[in-house]
Every structure is written in C-alpha cells, then in structure tokens.
Design a protein around this motif. Structure first.
Motif, PDB file in Angstrom:
ATOM      1  N   ALA A   2       0.836  -1.199   0.000  1.00  0.00           N
ATOM      2  CA  ALA A   2       0.000   0.000   0.000  1.00  0.00           C
ATOM      3  C   ALA A   2       0.871   1.249   0.000  1.00  0.00           C
ATOM      4  O   ALA A   2       1.882   1.317   0.682  1.00  0.00           O
ATOM      5  N   TYR A  11      -4.020   1.105  -2.969  1.00  0.00           N
ATOM      6  CA  TYR A  11      -3.770  -0.333  -2.981  1.00  0.00           C
ATOM      7  C   TYR A  11      -3.728  -0.828  -4.430  1.00  0.00           C
ATOM      8  O   TYR A  11      -4.565  -0.446  -5.249  1.00  0.00           O
ATOM      9  N   ILE A  13      -4.174  -3.734  -7.152  1.00  0.00           N
ATOM     10  CA  ILE A  13      -4.863  -5.001  -7.406  1.00  0.00           C
ATOM     11  C   ILE A  13      -4.432  -5.514  -8.775  1.00  0.00           C
ATOM     12  O   ILE A  13      -4.565  -4.820  -9.786  1.00  0.00           O
ATOM     13  N   LEU A  41      -8.027   2.489  -5.170  1.00  0.00           N
ATOM     14  CA  LEU A  41      -7.634   1.236  -5.817  1.00  0.00           C
ATOM     15  C   LEU A  41      -6.899   1.516  -7.126  1.00  0.00           C
ATOM     16  O   LEU A  41      -7.329   2.347  -7.927  1.00  0.00           O
ATOM     17  N   ASP A  64      -1.290  -5.764  -3.675  1.00  0.00           N
ATOM     18  CA  ASP A  64      -1.948  -6.038  -2.398  1.00  0.00           C
ATOM     19  C   ASP A  64      -3.022  -7.117  -2.493  1.00  0.00           C
ATOM     20  O   ASP A  64      -3.463  -7.645  -1.476  1.00  0.00           O
ATOM     21  N   GLY A  65      -3.461  -7.424  -3.702  1.00  0.00           N
ATOM     22  CA  GLY A  65      -4.491  -8.449  -3.910  1.00  0.00           C
ATOM     23  C   GLY A  65      -4.583  -8.779  -5.383  1.00  0.00           C
ATOM     24  O   GLY A  65      -4.088  -8.023  -6.241  1.00  0.00           O
ATOM     25  N   ILE A  86      -1.607 -13.443   0.505  1.00  0.00           N
ATOM     26  CA  ILE A  86      -2.047 -12.356  -0.377  1.00  0.00           C
ATOM     27  C   ILE A  86      -3.515 -12.570  -0.715  1.00  0.00           C
ATOM     28  O   ILE A  86      -3.896 -13.636  -1.205  1.00  0.00           O
ATOM     29  N   PRO A  87      -4.377 -11.598  -0.480  1.00  0.00           N
ATOM     30  CA  PRO A  87      -5.802 -11.761  -0.795  1.00  0.00           C
ATOM     31  C   PRO A  87      -5.993 -12.044  -2.287  1.00  0.00           C
ATOM     32  O   PRO A  87      -5.409 -11.368  -3.139  1.00  0.00           O
ATOM     33  N   LEU A 256     -12.617  -8.347  -2.770  1.00  0.00           N
ATOM     34  CA  LEU A 256     -11.161  -8.247  -2.620  1.00  0.00           C
ATOM     35  C   LEU A 256     -10.777  -6.986  -1.847  1.00  0.00           C
ATOM     36  O   LEU A 256      -9.885  -7.013  -0.983  1.00  0.00           O
ATOM     37  N   HIS A 257     -11.460  -5.891  -2.131  1.00  0.00           N
ATOM     38  CA  HIS A 257     -11.229  -4.637  -1.418  1.00  0.00           C
ATOM     39  C   HIS A 257     -11.457  -4.834   0.085  1.00  0.00           C
ATOM     40  O   HIS A 257     -10.639  -4.414   0.924  1.00  0.00           O
ATOM     41  N   ILE A 260      -8.620  -6.888   1.624  1.00  0.00           N
ATOM     42  CA  ILE A 260      -7.401  -6.104   1.801  1.00  0.00           C
ATOM     43  C   ILE A 260      -7.490  -5.217   3.040  1.00  0.00           C
ATOM     44  O   ILE A 260      -6.511  -5.043   3.788  1.00  0.00           O
ATOM     45  N   LYS A 266      -9.998 -13.934   4.251  1.00  0.00           N
ATOM     46  CA  LYS A 266      -9.322 -14.402   3.040  1.00  0.00           C
ATOM     47  C   LYS A 266      -9.795 -15.792   2.640  1.00  0.00           C
ATOM     48  O   LYS A 266      -9.343 -16.345   1.644  1.00  0.00           O
TER      49      LYS A 266
END
Length: 373
Positions: A2, A11, A13, A41, A64-65, A86-87, A256-257, A260, A266
């Motif tokens: 982040a 973040y 993605i 995002l 981050d994901g 990791i998501p 996903l948001h 995170i 998860k």
C-alpha cells in the motif's frame, strides 16, 4: 505494498485474466466500474496469454491483492499467493476446495431448464465441451436431469471435441464440418431442443444444423449460455442465458477490497450473483418479420434498454409511429413501451445494486437512466 498518494492510501490489485475470452473482458469491465468509485484502488492488468510467465515463484510487480479467472490444472500459482497470505478472489469455482474465495453466476441451469420445459419439446439435447467431468458441466446436467424426473423430457447428451481446436473463429466465416456433432443432431427425434453450455457451442450447433439441412428453430431450437457477441450476429440470432460477467467482476473486486482492508476473511467462500432470465431470439422461436410487432419490439427493448434506448428510437427502428407501437404493446403486454423499457432497466439495476460499494449514480448510468431513481 500500500502506498500514500497525497493524503490517500492506495492499494494495487493485479488483474490476471485470459486475453482471449469475452467473459473475462466483461469481468475486467466490472472491476473497472467498481474502481471508478474507489480512487484508492489501482488496477494493474497482467493478462494471461500464450508464452506469458505463470507467476510461479515470481511476479512482475508488487500488489496487495489479485483478481483472476484461473484453472486448477494449469494455474497453480494461485495456491502460492494464497499460502503467502495475499488476498485473492477467483471468478471460477476451480479453487473452492482450497478455500480460495470465488464469485460466480448462479441460477443459469435453473433458468435454462425452465425455459426448455416451456418450449414443450419432449427431446432435449445437452451439448458441452469435452471435459465431461468438469464440475460446471456436471452441475448443469444434474439440474436438467432432475427436471426430466418431473416433466415429460427425454435428455440426450453430447460432448463436443472440436476438429480444429486452434481455429475456433473459422466457424464464423465458413460452414462448419463437424461430423460427430452433425450425426448427433441428425439422430435426435424432431422437434428437439438443444442446450449448448456456451454461446460458442450454440453458434456452432446452428451452423452444423444448417449445413446438414436441419431447420432452426423448426426442427432444432438452440439455446446457449453467455450472451456473447458471436450469438447476436448468428443466423438466426442465438437465444441465450446471459451470464452477468460485469456484475461478477465488480462484486469480486468489492470482496477483494474488503479482504485487503481486513473487513472480510481471506477464506470468504463462494459469493453468487443471480443470472437473468433467458434472452430469447430467433434460434428458439420464429420471430415475426411483420405479423407481431409487439414481440419484435420486446426483443429489442430487452436487449437495448440498459443502453438508453428511447421509445421514439424504437418506433423509428421498427418503422412505425409511437402511437402504433404503444397500441400493440398495450394489447400484448398490458403496458406501454416506456413502462416496459423502465422495467427492464430496473431489472438490470437490481443486479448491479447487489454489488457493495457502487454509487447509485454509477448504477443509474450503467442501466440507461439519465438520473438516479
């Protein structure tokens, strides 16, 4: 990973999707729609394509994901991400046994089966790809089989192995010559319904049927799944069960948001987005060219309502006056075309509103409303 941008933490993605699938393009569009309302995002696209790295032990950039449409047999890097904490959200059911969250369409088989029963044809063919053990295939076939226990249906099944697997778009330009599929379609007692588990197979079935002299929809009523471009330009146009890819993509990024930010686990399991009702076109009914104005209008309204079509535009397209169009629609459906357009827009809006975090104004715009309702 982040980062701070101004006063806002951002973040990254990663979008890891196959390039060649129209469905994954819809997933990406939905993800982008959600991200527009969440400037924190940053979507980073890293598409799957022939020859691209598989991410096993390496990644092109920190994130981050990850949002993906992955296959459990070929995309084992998904498990690496999951083990690292990791998501990740997958838009297929392939990794459910590994407790990786997924977002899927739901009710497609039920919608298709209800429609097929309503066609009133005793014989129904179920046509799918050659992966007969696939969970998606088995789940849909089971729903059809259960319907056959309570309705006068006789189910036939065919697993299609393409003769030219590397040249799928050849079928758009040339008559298909798929001997096994042709023999199967010819062998069906007529009239029959043919449910193909993708629009691509549905268009192929139409081409093969016409190539061997079978009438569609007279002898074979063909239904697909997906509502992809290929089905809209088929001859006749392919009836289909729309899969809400954009809504699934938006919901997946929303989940996903939350993961995170620590607001969702998860291991969040499966989230489902309902599939709409069957979109009927010429492959399952003889759409009148002059005798039934209301049915022609309805087919257009259902497809075009989310894109802001007006009654005046519809009347001009059908080459009739607005008064004549309204008269026919009221007689057939008990409502004016303006009311029917609004209802179809509201149905689409209801789907989008199932996605957390989308602004009402955004939903209104995507569903053809000039102002939020």
């Amino acid at each position: 990973v982040a980062q701070i941008s101004g006063n806002m933490k951002t973040y990254r993605i990663a979008l890891r999707m196959p390039l060649w699938m129209e469905y994954t393009n819809l997933l990406t569009e939905g993800a982008v729609s959600y991200a527009r309302d969440h400037p924190e995002l940053r979507l980073m696209e890293f598409p799957m394509q022939e020859g691209s790295p598989d991410w096993a032990g390496r990644r092109p950039f920190p994130f981050d994901g990850a949002l993906t449409f992955a296959n459990v047999h070929t995309d084992r890097w998904v498990l690496d991400l999951h083990r690292e904490g990791i998501p990740i959200v997958n838009c297929s059911a392939d990794f459910m046994d590994h407790q990786i969250p997924c977002v899927l369409g739901s009710g497609c088989a039920a919608a298709a089966t209800e429609f097929l029963v309503g066609l009133g044809r005793e014989h129904v063919a179920f046509v799918h790809g050659d992966k007969a053990a696939d969970v998606f295939v088995q789940d849909h076939y089971q729903v059809l089989q259960e319907a056959a226990e309570t309705h006068p249906l006789k189910v036939h099944r065919f697993a299609h192995e393409p003769s030219q697997p590397d040249l799928p778009f050849e079928y758009l330009a040339e008559p298909a010559d798929e001997e096994a599929l042709a023999e199967f379609l010819v062998s069906l007692p007529k009239p029959a319904s043919v449910w193909c588990l993708s629009d691509y197979l549905g268009v192929l079935a139409i081409r093969v049927a016409r190539h061997v002299g079978l009438d569609v929809p007279g002898e074979l009523a063909v239904l697909g799944v997906g509502d992809y471009r290929i089905g809209r330009v088929a001859e006749p146009p392919l009836s289909t069960v729309p899969v809400p890819g954009e809504q699934i993509g938006a919901k997946a990024v929303s989940l996903l948001h939350s993961m995170i930010l620590g607001k969702a686990s998860k291991k969040s399991g499966k989230v489902v987005i309902p599939c709409p009702a069957v979109l009927e076109r010429g492959s399952t009914r003889r759409v009148p060219t002059d005798g039934n104005l209301a049915l022609r209008a309805d087919a257009i309204m259902r497809e075009q309502a989310p894109y802001g079509m007006t009654v005046n535009e519809l009347a001009a397209l059908l080459d009739v006056s607005r008064v004549t169009l309204t008269k026919h629609c009221r007689a057939a459906f008990g409502e004016a075309p303006s009311e029917r357009l609004r209802r179809y827009r509201l149905e689409r809006a209801k789907q989008w509103l199932s996605v957390d975090g989308l602004a009402i104004a955004r939903v209104a715009s995507m569903c053809g409303f000039d102002e939020p309702v």
